[in-house]
Design an enzyme around this catalytic site. Structure first.
Site, PDB file in Angstrom:
ATOM      1  N   SER A 139       0.857  -1.183   0.000  1.00  0.00           N
ATOM      2  CA  SER A 139       0.000   0.000   0.000  1.00  0.00           C
ATOM      3  C   SER A 139       0.895   1.235   0.000  1.00  0.00           C
ATOM      4  O   SER A 139       1.743   1.377   0.889  1.00  0.00           O
ATOM      5  CB  SER A 139      -0.883  -0.040   1.255  1.00  0.00           C
ATOM      6  OG  SER A 139      -1.562   1.176   1.420  1.00  0.00           O
ATOM      7  N   LYS A 165      -1.380  -1.065  -4.207  1.00  0.00           N
ATOM      8  CA  LYS A 165      -2.528  -0.222  -3.843  1.00  0.00           C
ATOM      9  C   LYS A 165      -2.003   1.182  -3.616  1.00  0.00           C
ATOM     10  O   LYS A 165      -0.988   1.380  -2.955  1.00  0.00           O
ATOM     11  CB  LYS A 165      -3.156  -0.792  -2.574  1.00  0.00           C
ATOM     12  CG  LYS A 165      -4.040   0.138  -1.774  1.00  0.00           C
ATOM     13  CD  LYS A 165      -4.809  -0.677  -0.739  1.00  0.00           C
ATOM     14  CE  LYS A 165      -4.873   0.003   0.613  1.00  0.00           C
ATOM     15  NZ  LYS A 165      -5.529  -0.836   1.628  1.00  0.00           N
ATOM     16  N   LYS A 167      -2.992   5.141  -2.464  1.00  0.00           N
ATOM     17  CA  LYS A 167      -3.967   6.002  -1.792  1.00  0.00           C
ATOM     18  C   LYS A 167      -4.341   7.157  -2.729  1.00  0.00           C
ATOM     19  O   LYS A 167      -3.460   7.692  -3.423  1.00  0.00           O
ATOM     20  CB  LYS A 167      -3.360   6.583  -0.508  1.00  0.00           C
ATOM     21  CG  LYS A 167      -3.017   5.531   0.529  1.00  0.00           C
ATOM     22  CD  LYS A 167      -4.255   5.049   1.237  1.00  0.00           C
ATOM     23  CE  LYS A 167      -3.900   4.025   2.302  1.00  0.00           C
ATOM     24  NZ  LYS A 167      -5.075   3.496   2.973  1.00  0.00           N
ATOM     25  N   ASP A 192      -7.228   3.265  -2.874  1.00  0.00           N
ATOM     26  CA  ASP A 192      -7.930   3.373  -1.584  1.00  0.00           C
ATOM     27  C   ASP A 192      -8.205   4.845  -1.312  1.00  0.00           C
ATOM     28  O   ASP A 192      -7.275   5.652  -1.185  1.00  0.00           O
ATOM     29  CB  ASP A 192      -7.067   2.767  -0.467  1.00  0.00           C
ATOM     30  CG  ASP A 192      -7.790   2.687   0.874  1.00  0.00           C
ATOM     31  OD1 ASP A 192      -8.917   3.222   0.983  1.00  0.00           O
ATOM     32  OD2 ASP A 192      -7.225   2.086   1.813  1.00  0.00           O
ATOM     33  N   GLU A 217     -11.158   1.060  -2.972  1.00  0.00           N
ATOM     34  CA  GLU A 217     -11.445   0.804  -1.559  1.00  0.00           C
ATOM     35  C   GLU A 217     -12.056   2.050  -0.922  1.00  0.00           C
ATOM     36  O   GLU A 217     -11.541   3.163  -1.092  1.00  0.00           O
ATOM     37  CB  GLU A 217     -10.119   0.431  -0.870  1.00  0.00           C
ATOM     38  CG  GLU A 217     -10.246  -0.166   0.513  1.00  0.00           C
ATOM     39  CD  GLU A 217      -8.884  -0.699   1.018  1.00  0.00           C
ATOM     40  OE1 GLU A 217      -8.107  -1.272   0.218  1.00  0.00           O
ATOM     41  OE2 GLU A 217      -8.601  -0.525   2.212  1.00  0.00           O
ATOM     42  N   ASP A 242     -13.757  -1.111   3.602  1.00  0.00           N
ATOM     43  CA  ASP A 242     -12.789  -1.291   4.693  1.00  0.00           C
ATOM     44  C   ASP A 242     -13.370  -0.660   5.967  1.00  0.00           C
ATOM     45  O   ASP A 242     -13.928  -1.375   6.822  1.00  0.00           O
ATOM     46  CB  ASP A 242     -11.450  -0.650   4.274  1.00  0.00           C
ATOM     47  CG  ASP A 242     -10.433  -0.566   5.399  1.00  0.00           C
ATOM     48  OD1 ASP A 242     -10.674  -1.102   6.485  1.00  0.00           O
ATOM     49  OD2 ASP A 242      -9.350   0.051   5.197  1.00  0.00           O
ATOM     50  N   LYS A 266      -9.693  -6.844   8.441  1.00  0.00           N
ATOM     51  CA  LYS A 266      -8.544  -6.535   9.294  1.00  0.00           C
ATOM     52  C   LYS A 266      -8.799  -7.204  10.634  1.00  0.00           C
ATOM     53  O   LYS A 266      -9.606  -6.711  11.431  1.00  0.00           O
ATOM     54  CB  LYS A 266      -8.414  -5.025   9.474  1.00  0.00           C
ATOM     55  CG  LYS A 266      -7.990  -4.301   8.192  1.00  0.00           C
ATOM     56  CD  LYS A 266      -7.815  -2.821   8.388  1.00  0.00           C
ATOM     57  CE  LYS A 266      -7.204  -2.214   7.132  1.00  0.00           C
ATOM     58  NZ  LYS A 266      -7.221  -0.753   7.146  1.00  0.00           N
ATOM     59  N   GLY A 294      -4.141  -4.179   6.385  1.00  0.00           N
ATOM     60  CA  GLY A 294      -3.041  -3.986   7.333  1.00  0.00           C
ATOM     61  C   GLY A 294      -3.207  -2.673   8.064  1.00  0.00           C
ATOM     62  O   GLY A 294      -4.013  -1.823   7.665  1.00  0.00           O
TER      63      GLY A 294
HETATM   64  O1  OSB Z   1      -7.027   2.169   4.779  1.00  0.00           O
HETATM   65  O2  OSB Z   1      -6.167   0.252   4.525  1.00  0.00           O
HETATM   66  C1  OSB Z   1      -6.143   1.366   5.043  1.00  0.00           C
HETATM   67  C2  OSB Z   1      -2.911   1.859   6.989  1.00  0.00           C
HETATM   68  C3  OSB Z   1      -3.404   2.417   8.134  1.00  0.00           C
HETATM   69  C4  OSB Z   1      -4.743   2.637   8.268  1.00  0.00           C
HETATM   70  C5  OSB Z   1      -5.609   2.326   7.225  1.00  0.00           C
HETATM   71  C6  OSB Z   1      -5.118   1.755   6.065  1.00  0.00           C
HETATM   72  C7  OSB Z   1      -3.729   1.543   5.932  1.00  0.00           C
HETATM   73  C8  OSB Z   1      -3.106   1.015   4.729  1.00  0.00           C
HETATM   74  C9  OSB Z   1      -1.742   0.395   4.848  1.00  0.00           C
HETATM   75  O3  OSB Z   1      -3.588   1.086   3.635  1.00  0.00           O
HETATM   76  C10 OSB Z   1      -1.813  -1.049   5.189  1.00  0.00           C
HETATM   77  C11 OSB Z   1      -0.472  -1.606   5.626  1.00  0.00           C
HETATM   78  O4  OSB Z   1       0.455  -1.639   4.806  1.00  0.00           O
HETATM   79  O5  OSB Z   1      -0.328  -2.020   6.794  1.00  0.00           O
HETATM   80 MG    MG Z   2      -8.301   0.999   3.507  1.00  0.00          MG
END
Ligand code: OSB
Ligand code: MG
Length: 373
Positions: A139, A165, A167, A192, A217, A242, A266, A294
């Protein structure tokens, strides 16, 4: 299989690890990861876990302080009272306490690790995993320097990550995705939005159909099941929820309203392994795909995310990347690494199979509390 007799001790630690680069989402910037850890001891055996909560409530209402409060004043006293602890019943024991699933997951995971070790077995065997090699995805945060983002993607592709992924947020979306797609036409790509859009943005979101995204997402706010349902009818790209997913009823709503096609599970936010596997089964029975998300965890939390993905049904690459993606040093002895085909292997050994590095915990320690039964 032996149940855990009595617990002798619970140790809570908060560590603060700097991130190698700030992680930027539509919610803001994270520069370091503070994490609450739990070590449970029973007759010479120890179980470790990590709480998913962050220092601040930007992504979720629970924070390190609320998780600590609930663990210290409710959950740990409750399990201290038990003369025998059945690992698979932990989540039911906590039914009388509303919410606070991150704190509950922390307890359940430490109990699972402890239970497996007391029985001299790997946790993957106890859970009934079907694979020991996990397809890894990464991510990547928002980067105003799109050239830098493309470099990061290139590094991820070279490392053989199975999915990237990215953001996005309003004003940093179609333009950026289009550049990524030109540079990487065939890559498994998802985005996301962390809830940054609303019904007024359906036009922008429809344009994302041009880029063969495997999913988008959480485009809308977390309680907007009907909005997501409307959006999913307007776009071809599968929606993944999510933040919206908080337990059985939200999954059932998503299914009933057809608000998404994929669910991000999660375990650290949904009350642990047992609850997460129940949700996965409901999703699968109703034709939804699932993937394991994650929470920027250290190696301790990461190993539980990996254990979720050994289970049947977790076919999509999850958000479990290597330790080095976020941290220079991990607090486990062997940090999480990809093999040369972009997989992460479940370590051998009893319990989760990791060895916690107590010196590293001391190095990054900001708080410690010991509770004796
Ligand atoms: O939205 O999935 C999410 C990290 C922290 C809080 C929310 C998210 C995320 C990530 C990173 O997208 C996930 C990771 O690499 O641990
Ligand atoms: Mg997310």
């Amino acid at each position: 299989m032996k149940n855990i007799k009595q617990l002798d001790k619970a140790e809570l630690y908060i560590v603060k690890l700097p991130l190698v680069t700030p992680f930027v989402t539509g919610y803001g910037v994270v520069k370091s990861r503070e994490s609450l850890l739990l070590k449970l001891t029973s007759s010479g055996h120890v179980g470790w876990s990590e709480c998913a909560s962050f220092r601040d409530p930007w992504y979720h209402y629970e924070t390190i302080d609320t998780s600590l409060h609930i663990a210290v004043n409710y959950l740990i006293p409750q399990i201290f009272k038990a003369h025998e602890i059945k690992a698979d019943l932990i989540s039911d024991i906590f039914n009388g306490i509303k919410g606070h699933n991150m704190s509950k997951a922390m307890i359940e995971n430490a109990v699972l690790d402890l239970y497996a070790k007391i029985n001299g077995k790997p946790l993957y065997e106890i859970l009934g995993g079907i694979k020991k090699r996990i397809k890894s995805g990464i991510s990547l945060g928002i980067s105003e320097d799109v050239g830098r983002l493309l470099e990061q993607i290139n590094e991820a592709v070279n490392k053989k990550y199975h999915r990237v992924k990215v953001k996005i947020k309003k004003g940093y979306d179609v333009n950026v995705i289009s550049e990524i797609r030109s540079a990487f036409p065939y890559m498994n790509l998802t985005v996301d939005a962390n809830g940054g859009y609303g019904e007024e943005d359906i036009g922008i979101l429809r344009m994302m159909d041009n880029f063969d995204l495997k999913m988008i997402e959480q485009p809308f706010g977390e309680d907007d099941f009907s909005g997501h349902s409307h959006l999913q009818k307007e776009i071809n790209t599968p929606i993944c929820l999510d933040e919206s997913i908080s337990g059985i009823h939200s999954v059932e709503s998503a299914i009933k309203f057809q608000s998404c096609k994929v669910v991000c599970i999660k375990q650290g936010r949904l009350g642990g392994m047992k609850r997460s596997l129940e949700l996965k089964d409901i999703c699968k029975e109703n034709g939804m795909k699932v993937f394991c998300g994650g929470m920027l965890e250290t190696g301790i939390g990461r190993i539980f995310n990996l254990h979720l993905q050994i289970m049947d049904g977790f076919d999509l690459p999850g958000d479990t990347s290597e330790t080095s993606r976020y941290f220079k040093e991990d607090i486990i002895k062997e940090s999480v690494c990809l093999d040369n085909e972009g997989f992460i292997n479940i370590p051998d050994g009893n319990g989760t199979g990791i060895e916690v590095d107590q010196d590293k915990i001391d190095k990054f320690l900001v708080f410690r509390k010991i509770m004796k039964r």
